[in-house]
Design a protein around this motif. Structure first.
Motif, PDB file in Angstrom:
ATOM      1  N   LEU A   1       0.839  -1.203   0.000  1.00 53.54           N
ATOM      2  CA  LEU A   1       0.000   0.000   0.000  1.00 53.54           C
ATOM      3  C   LEU A   1       0.874   1.252   0.000  1.00 53.54           C
ATOM      4  N   LYS A   2       1.892   1.236   0.819  1.00 55.46           N
ATOM      5  CA  LYS A   2       2.798   2.383   0.911  1.00 55.46           C
ATOM      6  C   LYS A   2       3.512   2.641  -0.404  1.00 55.46           C
ATOM      7  N   ASN A   3       3.893   1.555  -1.103  1.00 57.48           N
ATOM      8  CA  ASN A   3       4.646   1.688  -2.351  1.00 57.48           C
ATOM      9  C   ASN A   3       3.761   1.895  -3.575  1.00 57.48           C
ATOM     10  N   GLY A   4       2.442   1.921  -3.366  1.00 59.86           N
ATOM     11  CA  GLY A   4       1.533   2.162  -4.468  1.00 59.86           C
ATOM     12  C   GLY A   4       1.271   0.955  -5.347  1.00 59.86           C
ATOM     13  N   GLN A   5       1.704  -0.226  -4.911  1.00 61.29           N
ATOM     14  CA  GLN A   5       1.453  -1.432  -5.698  1.00 61.29           C
ATOM     15  C   GLN A   5      -0.007  -1.863  -5.627  1.00 61.29           C
ATOM     16  N   ILE A   6      -0.664  -1.507  -4.548  1.00 57.69           N
ATOM     17  CA  ILE A   6      -2.098  -1.742  -4.383  1.00 57.69           C
ATOM     18  C   ILE A   6      -2.726  -0.459  -3.869  1.00 57.69           C
ATOM     19  N   GLU A   7      -4.047  -0.395  -3.981  1.00 58.67           N
ATOM     20  CA  GLU A   7      -4.759   0.798  -3.493  1.00 58.67           C
ATOM     21  C   GLU A   7      -5.572   0.496  -2.239  1.00 58.67           C
ATOM     22  N   GLY A   8      -5.599  -0.787  -1.873  1.00 54.22           N
ATOM     23  CA  GLY A   8      -6.332  -1.152  -0.661  1.00 54.22           C
ATOM     24  C   GLY A   8      -6.122  -2.615  -0.329  1.00 54.22           C
ATOM     25  N   PHE A   9      -6.524  -2.998   0.872  1.00 50.31           N
ATOM     26  CA  PHE A   9      -6.469  -4.415   1.239  1.00 50.31           C
ATOM     27  C   PHE A   9      -7.575  -4.725   2.236  1.00 50.31           C
ATOM     28  N   VAL A  10      -7.891  -6.010   2.340  1.00 51.68           N
ATOM     29  CA  VAL A  10      -8.940  -6.481   3.238  1.00 51.68           C
ATOM     30  C   VAL A  10      -8.301  -7.412   4.260  1.00 51.68           C
ATOM     31  N   THR A  11      -8.602  -7.197   5.508  1.00 53.03           N
ATOM     32  CA  THR A  11      -8.061  -8.043   6.553  1.00 53.03           C
ATOM     33  C   THR A  11      -9.093  -8.214   7.655  1.00 53.03           C
ATOM     34  N   ALA A  12      -8.997  -9.304   8.377  1.00 51.32           N
ATOM     35  CA  ALA A  12      -9.909  -9.550   9.499  1.00 51.32           C
ATOM     36  C   ALA A  12      -9.083  -9.850  10.735  1.00 51.32           C
ATOM     37  N   GLY A  13      -9.476  -9.253  11.830  1.00 50.39           N
ATOM     38  CA  GLY A  13      -8.779  -9.490  13.088  1.00 50.39           C
ATOM     39  C   GLY A  13      -9.376  -8.617  14.159  1.00 50.39           C
ATOM     40  N   SER A  14      -8.891  -8.788  15.359  1.00 51.25           N
ATOM     41  CA  SER A  14      -9.326  -7.910  16.433  1.00 51.25           C
ATOM     42  C   SER A  14      -8.789  -6.509  16.145  1.00 51.25           C
TER      43      SER A  14
END
Length: 320
Positions: free
Chosen positions: A184-197
């Motif tokens: 995300l920081k390097n601009g390779q993606i524009e977002g991500f999905v994660t699940a956790g507390s």
């Protein structure tokens, strides 16, 4: 006469040794959590410290690494009485019914699994790079996002994309979720999905590397997912100054009926008495309260139920 005295002294020493052994006895409990390095493994370590402190060392939790909730449940069929593990209640119900991941591996001992107490829920996070105007799931359209592989968050994220008509409108990056913050920081993606507390370590890392935004679901979307409504409070992550409405999956600590009532009572009582201390150590414990018992699907262990009744906690009839 000399021989009699020696025998008598030997008897005294035996009694004293037995008393010392009894005084130093510890209730040892295995706690199967998650992969090392994850928030749920860290919770296990924190819980182990809390139980040791809260019982003055009378109960010792030994945290064991796990490859996931399915493994945790499977081991319940073979482990001895003092085995505690974490899993979503729905997965335990599937095990007892012999469905889902357990359809080809049924075991009558799955029906002996009993709940103790809730722990922080698996909360969905839809993270996008800050500086955009993205506020809800529809704003994922046209973006490259990372879902990861094999995790609850990846499976759930894929389900949501399909459920809300976004499956063919986003590009899913082929990479591991552990690289999400850097990507995300390097601009390779524009977002991500994660699940956790929450706060989730990988989202904290992403926020530290640059501004982020969390996407919210509306109430209709939450209902369509079939999951529980969850609010991530404003200020949980750096730069996210509004509440985020999302979904969560409850997670509980479980034992089996092979655990004694007294041990289950002690463990449950100690958890709730130490929760304030735990919350001061890590913010994810703050989201746990007795109302989460309503999210359970599995009957409580008799020892746990005894504690809740003594503490005046309202317990759903289905869990008794």
């Amino acid at each position: 006469m000399k021989k009699i005295k020696i025998t008598a002294l030997a008897g005294v020493f035996a009694i004293l040794a037995g008393a010392a052994s009894s005084a130093n006895a510890e209730e040892r409990i295995a706690y199967k959590s998650a992969k090392s390095g994850t928030s749920y493994y860290q919770m296990g370590v924190e819980l182990a410290n809390a139980v040791k402190a809260g019982t003055d060392g009378a109960a010792i939790l030994t945290v064991e690494e796990s490859q996931g909730s399915v493994q945790n449940v499977m081991e319940a069929a073979a482990r001895p009485g003092n085995y505690v593990f974490t899993a979503p209640p729905g997965l335990v119900s599937s095990a007892a019914a012999g469905t889902g991941p357990f359809a080809k591996r049924p075991n009558p001992r799955f029906a002996d699994i009993r709940a103790l107490f809730p722990i922080p829920s698996l909360t969905m996070h839809f993270v996008v790079a800050g500086g955009s105007d993205a506020k809800n799931l529809a704003d994922l359209q046209g973006k490259t996002i990372l879902l990861g592989k094999g995790s609850f968050g990846a499976t759930e994220g894929e389900k949501y994309l399909d459920l809300f008509g976004l499956k063919d409108k986003v590009t899913v990056a082929d990479a591991e979720l552990g690289n999400a913050a850097d990507a995300l920081k390097n601009g390779q993606i524009e977002g991500f999905v994660t699940a956790g507390s929450f706060p989730a370590p990988n989202v904290i890392e992403a926020a530290a590397g640059g501004s982020i935004a969390l996407l919210s679901l509306d109430d209709d979307q939450v209902e369509k997912t079939g999951r529980s409504r969850q609010v991530i409070p404003a200020g949980t992550y750096a730069g996210v100054d509004v509440d985020t409405v999302t979904t969560s999956l409850p997670v509980f600590a479980f034992a089996t009926t092979a655990m004694s009532e007294d041990t289950a009572y002690l463990l449950t009582k100690t958890f709730w008495e130490e929760k304030a201390e735990l919350s001061g150590e890590s913010r994810w414990w703050k989201a746990v309260d007795p109302e989460l018992l309503g999210e359970g699907e599995v009957k409580l262990h008799p020892g746990a139920l005894r504690y809740y009744e003594e503490a005046g906690v309202s317990v759903p009839a289905a869990l008794k």
